[in-house]
Design a protein around this motif. Structure first.
Motif, PDB file in Angstrom:
ATOM      1  N   LEU A 170     -18.101-107.537   8.899  1.00 18.72           N
ATOM      2  CA  LEU A 170     -17.053-108.514   9.215  1.00 18.72           C
ATOM      3  C   LEU A 170     -17.123-109.732   8.290  1.00 18.72           C
ATOM      4  CD1 LEU A 170     -17.147-108.510  13.119  1.00 18.72           C
ATOM      5  CD2 LEU A 170     -15.338-107.583  11.661  1.00 18.72           C
ATOM      6  N   LEU A 171     -18.338-110.160   7.978  1.00 22.13           N
ATOM      7  CA  LEU A 171     -18.524-111.354   7.151  1.00 22.13           C
ATOM      8  C   LEU A 171     -18.311-111.092   5.667  1.00 22.13           C
ATOM      9  CD1 LEU A 171     -21.741-112.807   8.839  1.00 22.13           C
ATOM     10  CD2 LEU A 171     -19.433-113.761   8.962  1.00 22.13           C
ATOM     11  N   SER A 172     -18.554-109.871   5.235  1.00 23.78           N
ATOM     12  CA  SER A 172     -18.525-109.542   3.818  1.00 23.78           C
ATOM     13  C   SER A 172     -17.180-108.983   3.387  1.00 23.78           C
ATOM     14  CB  SER A 172     -19.624-108.514   3.514  1.00 23.78           C
ATOM     15  OG  SER A 172     -19.458-107.995   2.216  1.00 23.78           O
ATOM     16  N   ARG A 173     -16.602-109.595   2.409  1.00 20.97           N
ATOM     17  CA  ARG A 173     -15.346-109.089   1.850  1.00 20.97           C
ATOM     18  C   ARG A 173     -15.594-107.747   1.173  1.00 20.97           C
ATOM     19  NH1 ARG A 173     -12.199-109.167  -2.706  1.00 20.97           N
ATOM     20  NH2 ARG A 173      -9.992-109.444  -2.280  1.00 20.97           N
ATOM     21  N   ASP A 174     -16.655-107.663   0.376  1.00 16.92           N
ATOM     22  CA  ASP A 174     -16.947-106.435  -0.348  1.00 16.92           C
ATOM     23  C   ASP A 174     -17.315-105.280   0.584  1.00 16.92           C
ATOM     24  OD1 ASP A 174     -16.402-107.761  -2.673  1.00 16.92           O
ATOM     25  OD2 ASP A 174     -18.480-108.042  -3.258  1.00 16.92           O
ATOM     26  N   LYS A 175     -18.158-105.550   1.578  1.00 21.53           N
ATOM     27  CA  LYS A 175     -18.556-104.485   2.505  1.00 21.53           C
ATOM     28  C   LYS A 175     -17.375-103.985   3.315  1.00 21.53           C
ATOM     29  CE  LYS A 175     -23.439-105.119   3.268  1.00 21.53           C
ATOM     30  NZ  LYS A 175     -24.432-104.721   4.237  1.00 21.53           N
ATOM     31  N   SER A 176     -16.493-104.886   3.727  1.00 21.02           N
ATOM     32  CA  SER A 176     -15.345-104.454   4.519  1.00 21.02           C
ATOM     33  C   SER A 176     -14.381-103.637   3.655  1.00 21.02           C
ATOM     34  CB  SER A 176     -14.632-105.634   5.171  1.00 21.02           C
ATOM     35  OG  SER A 176     -14.070-106.476   4.199  1.00 21.02           O
ATOM     36  N   LEU A 177     -14.199-104.028   2.390  1.00 14.54           N
ATOM     37  CA  LEU A 177     -13.352-103.240   1.490  1.00 14.54           C
ATOM     38  C   LEU A 177     -13.963-101.864   1.248  1.00 14.54           C
ATOM     39  CD1 LEU A 177     -12.347-105.953  -1.150  1.00 14.54           C
ATOM     40  CD2 LEU A 177     -10.867-104.907   0.575  1.00 14.54           C
ATOM     41  N   LYS A 232     -13.936 -96.122   2.260  1.00  8.13           N
ATOM     42  CA  LYS A 232     -14.692 -94.971   2.739  1.00  8.13           C
ATOM     43  C   LYS A 232     -13.925 -94.256   3.856  1.00  8.13           C
ATOM     44  CE  LYS A 232     -19.104 -94.552   4.791  1.00  8.13           C
ATOM     45  NZ  LYS A 232     -20.428 -95.124   4.985  1.00  8.13           N
ATOM     46  N   ARG A 233     -13.363 -95.040   4.803  1.00 11.19           N
ATOM     47  CA  ARG A 233     -12.572 -94.451   5.898  1.00 11.19           C
ATOM     48  C   ARG A 233     -11.326 -93.776   5.347  1.00 11.19           C
ATOM     49  NH1 ARG A 233     -13.860 -99.334   8.588  1.00 11.19           N
ATOM     50  NH2 ARG A 233     -11.824-100.160   8.042  1.00 11.19           N
ATOM     51  N   SER A 234     -10.713 -94.432   4.363  1.00 13.35           N
ATOM     52  CA  SER A 234      -9.485 -93.897   3.779  1.00 13.35           C
ATOM     53  C   SER A 234      -9.767 -92.558   3.084  1.00 13.35           C
ATOM     54  CB  SER A 234      -8.899 -94.896   2.793  1.00 13.35           C
ATOM     55  OG  SER A 234      -7.789 -94.364   2.133  1.00 13.35           O
ATOM     56  N   SER A 235     -10.829 -92.487   2.300  1.00 16.02           N
ATOM     57  CA  SER A 235     -11.136 -91.239   1.583  1.00 16.02           C
ATOM     58  C   SER A 235     -11.572 -90.142   2.558  1.00 16.02           C
ATOM     59  CB  SER A 235     -12.184 -91.466   0.509  1.00 16.02           C
ATOM     60  OG  SER A 235     -13.419 -91.834   1.080  1.00 16.02           O
ATOM     61  N   THR A 236     -12.242 -90.526   3.655  1.00 17.60           N
ATOM     62  CA  THR A 236     -12.657 -89.548   4.662  1.00 17.60           C
ATOM     63  C   THR A 236     -11.439 -88.987   5.381  1.00 17.60           C
ATOM     64  OG1 THR A 236     -14.741 -90.702   4.968  1.00 17.60           O
ATOM     65  CG2 THR A 236     -14.087 -89.194   6.707  1.00 17.60           C
ATOM     66  N   SER A 237     -10.488 -89.862   5.742  1.00 17.32           N
ATOM     67  CA  SER A 237      -9.303 -89.389   6.457  1.00 17.32           C
ATOM     68  C   SER A 237      -8.416 -88.557   5.553  1.00 17.32           C
ATOM     69  CB  SER A 237      -8.512 -90.568   7.050  1.00 17.32           C
ATOM     70  OG  SER A 237      -7.957 -91.339   6.022  1.00 17.32           O
TER      71      SER A 237
END
Length: 180
Positions: free
Chosen positions: A159-166, A171-176
């Protein structure tokens, strides 16, 4: 002026020497091929510069080289980027951009005083100066969180990290997309 003894002993001098922003840089191709950018989450240009300086390489600054560079982040993304910066600087260089609660408050006050004086000297509207002062305290707090990220649960870090959230979103997008 790469004084290696001073570089090892003086963290401010080390920060000054390894500061390198590749948004307006020029590298010899042979240098980049010999020393490619490291695979780090953030500040790869500065990690590269520190490694290059430690290898005995030199860098030069061209003050007349123009650059137009802007991220145009909103407030939330700006704070998230500051978290990533603090987290990365601690991990890559051992620098602590934030500290304990007392240090965080002192940092916020110091930054706010500077912005108050700067804003008043330029006759900025009070609302704009106060906005900057609130951001100063938020920045100090986020830097402290980034400095202590190893104590923060992974879900909160995302939640705090811009890079981690992106990264998580990609990752979710490529998995879906793989399940379609």
């Amino acid at each position: 002026d790469t004084d290696f003894d001073r570089y090892r002993k003086d963290p401010l001098w080390r920060q000054f020497l390894h500061f390198f922003s590749d948004n307006n840089s020029r590298l010899r191709r042979s240098a980049w091929e010999k020393r490619p950018y490291p695979d780090v989450d953030f500040a790869e240009d500065q990690v590269w510069a520190a490694n290059s300086i430690e290898a005995g390489w030199k860098k030069a600054y061209a003050p007349s080289a123009p650059v137009f560079h802007s991220h145009e982040f909103g407030v939330f993304d700006q704070l998230r980027r500051a978290y990533d910066e603090s987290r990365s600087f601690r991990r890559s260089f051992g620098y602590r951009l934030g500290g304990n609660l007392r240090q965080t408050i002192r940092s916020g006050i110091g930054l706010s005083r500077t912005d108050w004086k700067w804003g008043r000297s330029r006759n900025l509207p009070l609302r704009e100066i106060l906005h900057r002062m609130v951001m100063d305290f938020a920045l100090a707090a986020v830097h402290s969180l980034g400095t202590h990220d190893d104590r923060i649960p992974t879900r909160i870090q995302i939640l705090l990290s811009r890079d981690k959230s992106l990264y998580q979103r990609d990752k979710r997008s490529s998995t879906s997309q793989g399940h379609q």
